[in-house]
Write a protein that holds these residues in place. Structure first.
Motif, short mmCIF file in Angstrom:
data_model
loop_
_atom_site.label_atom_id
_atom_site.label_comp_id
_atom_site.label_asym_id
_atom_site.label_seq_id
_atom_site.Cartn_x
_atom_site.Cartn_y
_atom_site.Cartn_z
N PHE A 188 -19.43 34.83 47.89
CA PHE A 188 -21.10 34.78 48.03
C PHE A 188 -21.58 35.74 49.23
N HIS A 189 -20.83 35.66 50.49
CA HIS A 189 -21.09 36.58 51.50
C HIS A 189 -21.15 38.15 51.37
N GLU A 190 -20.18 38.43 50.04
CA GLU A 190 -20.11 39.64 49.97
C GLU A 190 -21.03 40.29 48.79
N LEU A 191 -22.05 39.48 48.44
CA LEU A 191 -22.89 39.89 47.16
C LEU A 191 -24.50 40.03 47.96
N PRO A 192 -25.33 40.76 47.26
CA PRO A 192 -26.67 40.93 47.86
C PRO A 192 -27.43 39.60 47.47
N PRO A 193 -28.47 39.55 47.87
CA PRO A 193 -29.27 37.94 47.67
C PRO A 193 -29.50 37.94 46.22
N PHE B 156 -17.22 43.79 61.70
CA PHE B 156 -16.73 44.22 60.42
C PHE B 156 -17.82 44.75 59.61
N HIS B 157 -17.35 45.62 58.74
CA HIS B 157 -18.49 45.84 57.75
C HIS B 157 -18.57 45.06 56.60
N GLU B 158 -19.68 44.10 56.76
CA GLU B 158 -20.01 43.00 55.91
C GLU B 158 -21.35 43.17 55.76
N PRO B 159 -22.14 44.03 54.72
CA PRO B 159 -23.42 44.70 54.53
C PRO B 159 -24.23 43.11 54.32
N TYR B 160 -23.74 42.19 53.45
CA TYR B 160 -24.56 41.41 52.95
C TYR B 160 -24.44 39.91 53.80
N TYR B 161 -23.72 39.79 54.77
CA TYR B 161 -23.33 38.60 55.61
C TYR B 161 -24.51 38.04 56.17
N ARG B 162 -25.15 39.01 56.98
CA ARG B 162 -26.39 38.57 57.54
C ARG B 162 -27.29 37.65 56.87
N HIS B 163 -27.54 38.14 55.72
CA HIS B 163 -28.45 37.32 54.64
C HIS B 163 -27.76 36.14 54.22
N TYR B 164 -26.65 36.36 53.99
CA TYR B 164 -25.57 34.97 53.41
C TYR B 164 -25.82 33.91 54.22
N ALA B 165 -25.77 34.46 55.84
CA ALA B 165 -25.82 33.38 56.86
C ALA B 165 -26.85 32.31 56.99
N LEU C 66 -13.87 27.50 59.67
CA LEU C 66 -14.87 28.51 59.57
C LEU C 66 -15.60 28.56 58.09
N SER C 67 -15.14 27.46 57.30
CA SER C 67 -15.77 27.60 56.17
C SER C 67 -16.34 26.48 55.61
N LYS C 68 -17.25 26.46 54.53
CA LYS C 68 -17.83 25.35 54.09
C LYS C 68 -17.39 25.20 52.53
N VAL C 69 -17.44 23.83 52.26
CA VAL C 69 -17.11 23.30 50.59
C VAL C 69 -18.37 22.71 50.13
N MET C 70 -18.76 23.36 49.06
CA MET C 70 -19.96 22.74 48.47
C MET C 70 -19.56 22.39 47.06
N GLY D 124 -20.18 19.26 34.31
CA GLY D 124 -19.04 20.06 34.80
C GLY D 124 -19.29 20.33 36.34
N GLN D 125 -18.16 20.61 36.87
CA GLN D 125 -18.09 20.59 38.47
C GLN D 125 -18.00 22.08 39.11
N LEU D 126 -18.74 22.50 39.96
CA LEU D 126 -18.74 23.91 40.78
C LEU D 126 -17.98 23.32 42.26
N VAL D 127 -16.96 24.00 42.54
CA VAL D 127 -16.54 24.08 44.07
C VAL D 127 -16.54 25.28 44.56
N PHE D 128 -17.53 25.43 45.44
CA PHE D 128 -17.84 26.58 46.11
C PHE D 128 -17.25 26.54 47.70
N ILE D 129 -16.59 27.76 47.98
CA ILE D 129 -15.96 27.77 49.48
C ILE D 129 -16.33 29.14 49.92
#
Ligand SMILES: C[S@@+](CC[C@H](N)C(=O)[O-])C[C@H]1O[C@@H](n2cnc3c(N)ncnc32)[C@H](O)[C@@H]1O
Length: 355
Positions: free
Chosen positions: A264-269, A314-323, A346-350, A287-292
């Motif tokens: 998700f951190h690499e995707l536009p909103p 690092f070049h992470e164009p969508y990270y700021r919005h992801y955060a 450094l990760s979250k598990v939802m 059903g279950q989603l496991v998101f990391i």
């Protein structure tokens, strides 16, 4: 009784192996990270000094948390929820060393790309026609973007170097929620889809633990899928789909579990929202989603400065919005109800359930 004791003893040995493996990985990748920083500086890479508005954790705090992650990882093996050290080194030692060498060989070019700020070099290395614009970039200054063979070849080493050898352990945090979902279920009747499976690291862990589960990996990059296939060769078949996660080519309600790691951190909103809707669509009710993915701002307030610094380095164009994105709201809108959440280094598990 004797068999039970033997099983418990095996789990304990496995746990110690896992812990030792993680410590070796930490030492190895810390060394590589140190050398890579020096090689990068020698190549003329003057990284911008990161400007921090928010607090950063001390080295002691980071190490304490890393140890907690490694303990949690070893506990998976102790509890029989994951197989010890299933992922390293993927193709044997010589293959691993060749990949490390290839990563070092790319450092000079990467430094140039960083200095020039030219993040549109992908077309020189791979055919990007037919993929969405956001995908056709060289994320974290990788050469050729996600479609290039070379990028797929060195990805695992790069990611482990970035996380000091903790990437595999963070990914494996998916194994406990998967096991909780699987309690009382017959794995032969369960279907799991890993969205943006990359080089197949998580799928391999899942396959080792659940040899009879129906597994599918989806990724938009044929080069990464090829790596994943190699990584899983010798194990029971996993199906692969080269496709965009915005339009998953699977029927509605066809999957019991969907996993997705570091996507998700690499995707536009708006794309994040569409992918969440697609993951919900293919999940059966219940059903279950496991998101990391990366921590977000406020998950660990004392660490926010790290998240602030990451896209400056690092070049992470969508990270700021992801955060700062509202993932809770995004999942709820897609029909995915909260069922658990935790942080892991450094990760979250939802964990979410399809309503
Ligand atoms: C940071 S990597 C994560 C890979 C893997 N899940 C892991 O744990 O390392 C991001 C992956 O997402 C894939 N990807 C990015 N956008 C995608 C999209 N729209 N559809 C499918 N895959 C996508 C990339 O090809 C890449 O393999």
């Amino acid at each position: 009784m004797a068999m039970q004791m033997q099983g418990a003893e095996e789990d304990r040995v496995g746990m110690m192996r896992q812990l030792a493996g993680n410590m070796v990985r930490f030492g190895w990748y810390s060394g590589i990270s140190w050398l890579a920083d020096r090689a990068s500086a020698r190549a003329g890479d003057r990284r911008p000094k990161v400007v921090h508005k928010y607090p950063v954790p001390s080295r002691d705090e980071l190490m304490q948390d890393l140890r907690a992650l490694f303990r949690a990882d070893a506990a998976l093996v102790r509890d029989g929820l994951a197989v010890a050290d299933g992922a390293e080194p993927a193709g044997g030692l010589l293959d691993h060393l060749a990949r490390v060498r290839a990563m070092f060989a790319d450092i000079g070019d990467a430094a140039e790309r960083r200095q020039s700020g030219d993040t549109d070099t992908v077309k020189d290395y791979a055919d990007m026609s037919g993929v969405p614009d956001y995908f056709a970039q060289d994320f974290h200054f990788q050469k050729g973007g996600y479609l290039a063979d070379e990028s797929a070849r060195i990805y695992d080493v790069q990611v482990e170097t970035l996380f000091y050898g903790a990437a595999s352990a963070m990914r494996r945090m998916a194994m406990r929620p998967i096991a909780e979902f699987m309690a009382g279920r017959d794995q032969r009747r369960v279907k799991l889809l890993d969205v943006a499976c990359g080089t197949g690291r998580l799928l391999r862990e899942i396959r080792l633990q659940y040899p009879a589960m129906g597994l599918t990996g989806l990724d938009l990059s044929p080069a990464y899928i090829k790596e994943a296939q190699q990584h899983l060769s010798g194990l029971r078949r996993v199906a692969f789909l080269t496709a965009n996660a915005e339009a998953i080519p699977l029927p509605d309600a066809s999957q019991d579990i969907v996993t997705t790691v570091f996507l998700f951190h690499e995707l536009p909103p708006q794309v994040r929202r569409q992918v969440a809707r697609e993951m919900a669509r293919v999940l059966r009710p219940g059903g279950q989603l496991v998101f990391i993915d990366s921590l977000q701002m406020g998950d660990r307030p004392g660490w926010d400065g790290l998240l602030e610094g990451f896209p400056q380095r690092f070049h992470e164009p969508y990270y700021r919005h992801y955060a700062i994105d509202d993932l809770d709201g995004l999942f709820a809108e897609a029909g995915l109800a909260a069922s658990g959440e935790t942080t892991a280094f450094l990760s979250k598990v939802m964990v979410r359930r399809r309503v």
